[in-house]
Design a protein around this motif. Structure first.
Motif, short mmCIF file in Angstrom:
data_model
loop_
_atom_site.label_atom_id
_atom_site.label_comp_id
_atom_site.label_asym_id
_atom_site.label_seq_id
_atom_site.Cartn_x
_atom_site.Cartn_y
_atom_site.Cartn_z
N SER A 228 -91.05 -0.73 44.80
CA SER A 228 -90.00 -0.40 43.83
C SER A 228 -88.66 -1.01 44.23
CB SER A 228 -89.88 1.11 43.65
OG SER A 228 -89.40 1.71 44.83
N HIS A 229 -88.57 -1.52 45.46
CA HIS A 229 -87.34 -2.17 45.94
C HIS A 229 -87.47 -3.69 45.89
CE1 HIS A 229 -85.65 1.58 47.33
NE2 HIS A 229 -86.80 1.85 47.91
N CYS A 230 -88.48 -4.19 45.18
CA CYS A 230 -88.75 -5.63 45.15
C CYS A 230 -88.44 -6.26 43.80
CB CYS A 230 -90.23 -5.89 45.45
SG CYS A 230 -90.70 -5.59 47.15
N LEU A 231 -88.18 -7.55 43.88
CA LEU A 231 -88.07 -8.40 42.70
C LEU A 231 -89.06 -9.55 42.89
CD1 LEU A 231 -84.19 -8.66 42.34
CD2 LEU A 231 -85.76 -7.40 40.85
N ILE A 232 -89.46 -10.15 41.78
CA ILE A 232 -90.40 -11.27 41.80
C ILE A 232 -89.59 -12.56 41.76
CG2 ILE A 232 -92.27 -12.41 40.58
CD1 ILE A 232 -92.88 -9.60 39.31
N LEU A 233 -89.78 -13.41 42.78
CA LEU A 233 -89.06 -14.67 42.86
C LEU A 233 -90.03 -15.84 42.67
CD1 LEU A 233 -86.45 -16.30 43.58
CD2 LEU A 233 -87.26 -16.25 45.95
N HIS A 234 -89.70 -16.72 41.72
CA HIS A 234 -90.45 -17.96 41.56
C HIS A 234 -89.81 -18.94 42.55
CE1 HIS A 234 -91.60 -21.83 39.71
NE2 HIS A 234 -92.74 -21.17 39.52
N GLN A 235 -90.59 -19.37 43.54
CA GLN A 235 -90.04 -20.14 44.66
C GLN A 235 -89.44 -21.48 44.26
OE1 GLN A 235 -92.16 -19.74 48.56
NE2 GLN A 235 -93.85 -19.15 47.19
N GLU A 236 -90.10 -22.23 43.41
CA GLU A 236 -89.61 -23.57 43.07
C GLU A 236 -88.30 -23.52 42.29
OE1 GLU A 236 -91.01 -27.34 40.41
OE2 GLU A 236 -92.54 -26.33 41.59
N SER A 237 -88.23 -22.67 41.29
CA SER A 237 -87.03 -22.59 40.46
C SER A 237 -85.95 -21.72 41.08
CB SER A 237 -87.38 -22.05 39.07
OG SER A 237 -87.75 -20.69 39.15
N ARG A 238 -86.34 -20.90 42.08
CA ARG A 238 -85.44 -19.94 42.73
C ARG A 238 -84.89 -18.93 41.72
NH1 ARG A 238 -86.47 -19.70 47.82
NH2 ARG A 238 -84.40 -19.06 48.40
N CYS A 239 -85.66 -18.67 40.68
CA CYS A 239 -85.28 -17.70 39.66
C CYS A 239 -86.10 -16.44 39.82
CB CYS A 239 -85.52 -18.26 38.26
SG CYS A 239 -84.42 -19.61 37.83
#
Length: 77
Positions: A34-45
């Motif tokens: 619940s303390h996490c976000l999903i990061l797309h590594q290549e776009s850094r978004c």
């Protein structure tokens, strides 16, 4: 509200594209997603899922598929 169609929309996050993502935690040494976000590594978004129940289920499946949980400060280095 979470349903199968909503969940299927994100299936690649723990499926064929799982290696493109990180789960980024705002708490060090925390296994609480619940303390996490999903990061797309290549776009850094960051991928935002507005439904918190759906987001937690997606992250749980991602973690089970081997997507690593990393601490926010560790990826800033």
């Amino acid at each position: 509200m979470m349903d199968d169609n909503s969940l299927n929309e994100f299936a690649d996050y723990w499926g064929k594209d799982a290696d493109e993502f990180l789960l980024v935690s705002s708490k060090p040494d925390s296994s609480d997603l619940s303390h996490c976000l999903i990061l797309h590594q290549e776009s850094r978004c960051y991928e935002v899922i507005e439904d918190s129940e759906l987001a937690l289920e997606v992250m749980t499946r991602m973690q089970a598929a081997g997507v690593p949980v990393v601490y926010l400060d560790d990826i800033r280095k």
